[in-house]
Enzyme design. Structure first.
Site, PDB file in Angstrom:
ATOM      1  N   ALA A   1      26.688  10.308 -40.672  1.00  0.00           N
ATOM      2  CA  ALA A   1      25.708  11.503 -39.637  1.00  0.00           C
ATOM      3  C   ALA A   1      26.928  12.165 -38.093  1.00  0.00           C
ATOM      4  CB  ALA A   1      24.649  11.915 -39.238  1.00  0.00           C
ATOM      5  N   LYS A   2      28.114  13.173 -37.868  1.00  0.00           N
ATOM      6  CA  LYS A   2      28.817  13.280 -36.775  1.00  0.00           C
ATOM      7  C   LYS A   2      27.902  13.412 -36.124  1.00  0.00           C
ATOM      8  CE  LYS A   2      33.523  14.682 -35.564  1.00  0.00           C
ATOM      9  NZ  LYS A   2      33.808  13.284 -35.054  1.00  0.00           N
TER      10      LYS A   2
END
Ligand code: PMP
Length: 304
Positions: free
Chosen positions: A156-157
């Site tokens: 996940a960014k």
């Protein structure tokens, strides 16, 4: 940074100085903002966004991992990005979509907070300098480990993950290096503070798997595809700090960093201490593609 005229915020274009958030926003307190970084290039055939749909997909994947309900459809975000670039009359820019929680509820659980989305675009040149692109940069293996996937998913960014990157980047630059290389808690190479990493040995290219703690980089994916296309086998495999020191060539890949050669790690020259030959081939192919000079990869270029 270079300020531009307009920012897209919750469906409207607002002047740069008016695109503000409340100090009680959940995402400011707990790092719960998910974001993307893409680039629009001025090509011979007009402005083109590099792999826009893949960036949008990762934006939604980051939201999915954290259970964040983005209030727009992917096509709406995509159109909003194009509109924002055109409204700002930019031919070439960096693109930062961000989804974040407001201040409706107090406490750690984001449930009940409004989800806001903003899109900011601005001119941003070579992340580690033009000189770095040509001659390579010096990197340090960080004393900080890459966050473990069992604690915070590195696929996940999300803003919170960048606390780890901040520590590593600050340390590296304080010690005179351009960038940090993070090992995971098992001591295997994960990635840079904001880039993926590759090494080349006897004509074979390798990069750590996502499970090592690397973000599934879109530039990384592009390098894997174009490396194979120009005749070099590319493998996802775990490797150690010593493998890196003994590699023929090392380079970083990322939207901001593009393809940046690493000429030195911890004071040891990598290969001959200059940009390696295979790195140069990958880099030049990459720049040909993003600049619209290589029609065989035009599927990666999205018109405005
Ligand atoms: N790793 C991290 C931690 C990053 O922040 C980035 C930049 N998004 C990358 C890798 C490279 O990903 P991409 O090529 O999609 O920009």
């Amino acid at each position: 940074m270079n300020k531009t005229d307009k920012i897209w915020m919750d469906g409207e274009l607002v002047p740069w100085d008016k695109a503000t958030v409340h100090v009680m926003s959940h995402s400011l307190h707990y790092g719960s903002a998910i974001f993307e970084g893409a680039r629009c290039y001025d090509t011979e055939i007009g402005s083109r966004i590099f792999r826009l749909s893949d960036h949008i997909k990762r934006f939604y994947n980051s939201a999915k991992i954290y259970g964040m309900q983005l209030p727009y459809a992917p096509d709406e975000i995509s159109d909003a990005i194009k509109t924002t670039i055109k409204e700002n009359r930019l031919k070439e820019c960096y693109i930062r979509p961000i989804g974040f929680y407001g201040w409706d509820e107090a406490g750690v659980n984001p449930k009940g907070n409004k989800v806001h989305v903003a899109i900011v675009v601005w001119p941003w040149g070579a992340y580690m300098g033009e000189e770095g692109l040509k001659n390579g940069v010096a990197a340090q293996v960080s004393t900080w480990s890459r966050i473990d996937n069992r604690s915070m998913p590195t696929r996940a960014k999300i803003a919170a993950n960048y606390a780890n990157s901040i520590l590593a980047k600050m340390e590296a630059q304080r010690l005179g290096f351009s960038e940090a290389i993070l090992l995971n808690v098992e001591g295997m190479v994960a990635e840079g503070s904001g880039e993926n990493i590759f090494m080349v040995n006897q004509g074979e290219i390798s990069t750590p798997p996502n499970s090592a703690g690397a973000l599934p980089g879109i530039t990384r994916d592009s390098v894997m595809e174009l490396g194979k296309k120009i005749g070099y086998p590319v493998k996802e495999q775990n490797f150690s700090r010593s493998d890196l020191l003994l590699a023929d060539e090392v380079f970083f890949s990322g939207t901001a960093a593009e393809i940046t050669p690493v000429r030195e790690i911890d004071g040891r020259k990598i290969g001959n201490g200059v940009r390696g030959l295979i790195t140069e081939k990958i880099q030049s192919k990459f720049f040909d593609i993003v600049k619209g000079k290589d029609s065989s990869f035009s599927k990666w270029l999205e018109p405005l």
